[in-house]
Scaffold this motif. Structure first.
Motif, PDB file in Angstrom:
ATOM      1  N   GLU A   6     -11.044   3.633 -20.496  1.00 26.17           N
ATOM      2  CA  GLU A   6     -12.147   3.855 -19.643  1.00 26.17           C
ATOM      3  C   GLU A   6     -11.976   3.548 -18.190  1.00 26.17           C
ATOM      4  OE1 GLU A   6     -14.645   0.753 -21.638  1.00 26.17           O
ATOM      5  OE2 GLU A   6     -15.595   2.342 -22.859  1.00 26.17           O
TER       6      GLU A   6
ATOM      7  N   ILE B 171     -19.003   5.548 -16.252  1.00 27.96           N
ATOM      8  CA  ILE B 171     -17.832   5.610 -17.037  1.00 27.96           C
ATOM      9  C   ILE B 171     -17.364   6.762 -17.624  1.00 27.96           C
ATOM     10  CG2 ILE B 171     -16.884   4.471 -19.060  1.00 27.96           C
ATOM     11  CD1 ILE B 171     -18.374   2.046 -18.569  1.00 27.96           C
TER      12      ILE B 171
ATOM     13  N   GLN C 293     -11.051   0.632 -13.762  1.00 29.74           N
ATOM     14  CA  GLN C 293     -11.164   0.724 -15.063  1.00 29.74           C
ATOM     15  C   GLN C 293     -12.201  -0.315 -15.584  1.00 29.74           C
ATOM     16  OE1 GLN C 293      -7.977   0.157 -17.821  1.00 29.74           O
ATOM     17  NE2 GLN C 293      -6.894  -1.104 -16.464  1.00 29.74           N
TER      18      GLN C 293
ATOM     19  N   LEU D 267     -13.660   3.820 -14.394  1.00 32.95           N
ATOM     20  CA  LEU D 267     -14.775   3.628 -13.744  1.00 32.95           C
ATOM     21  C   LEU D 267     -14.931   4.536 -12.431  1.00 32.95           C
ATOM     22  CD1 LEU D 267     -17.229   1.352 -14.049  1.00 32.95           C
ATOM     23  CD2 LEU D 267     -16.336   0.338 -12.065  1.00 32.95           C
TER      24      LEU D 267
END
Length: 206
Positions: free
Chosen positions: A5, A113, A142, A7
């Motif tokens: 994931e 995200i 992340q 950011l």
């Protein structure tokens, strides 16, 4: 390959208090909030940003001393030169910053995200940067996943249960080099613990 994931920068930062992840400006806080002071120099800390894991009911407010950079061990998780305050996600207001100290970063931005398939955070960041030429600084780090250490594993322990804390986020310095977070060109790391009385901690490496 693991699903990482990322950011990413959202340039349309929400005005007013918000329970979502964002950086710069002033924090969204609940009742009883008190702006944290550095345990080394006694001065007010700088607000870096607020983080919320998807689906979580906790908001983590990250602060770091910038009154005399390099002299307050602001890179260490347990030396008092930084702090992570935990707040709820309802009934929030914007905090009133104190009048003394370097407490507010001028660049204010939100985040979104995006999930990227890669073997780790570094590979995911590089892949995204290659697919979006000239926009590397939009990758803010992340949230979730595994920490990618620059100087070796420094996972802190919870002050309450004494167990290793859970990784929450890895942070880049930010989208604007003129107002970036001062990690000496490195990365910041945020950890949390869910035990009763558990807290959160921050550190950075370069």
């Amino acid at each position: 390959m693991a699903e990482i994931e990322l950011l990413l920068l959202d340039r349309d930062a929400v005005d007013g208090p918000s329970p979502e992840t964002r950086f710069g400006g002033v924090p969204s806080v609940g009742s009883g909030f008190s702006w944290p002071a550095c345990k080394a120099c006694g001065g007010n800390m700088q607000f870096l940003g607020q983080l919320r894991r998807p689906g979580s009911a906790r908001l983590h407010l990250v602060f770091m001393c910038q009154n005399d950079p390099g002299l307050c061990s602001e890179w260490a998780a347990d030396d008092g030169g930084n702090a992570v305050l935990c707040a709820g996600t309802s009934d929030l207001v914007l905090a009133d910053p104190p009048g003394e100290g370097d407490v507010v970063r001028a660049t204010r931005h939100g985040a979104r995200i995006e999930q990227v398939q890669a073997s780790g955070y570094g590979a995911a960041r590089e892949d995204w940067a290659q697919r979006h030429s000239g926009r590397r600084r939009e990758v803010l780090g992340q949230i979730g996943g595994e920490a990618e250490w620059l100087q070796g594993d420094a996972t802190p322990s919870c002050d309450h249960c004494k167990k290793p804390m859970r990784f929450l986020a890895q942070l880049e310095t930010g989208p604007d080099h003129r107002t970036e977070m001062n990690f000496a060109g490195g990365c910041g790391y945020v950890f949390e613990c869910d035990c009763p009385g558990g807290s959160a901690k921050f550190l950075w490496q370069s």
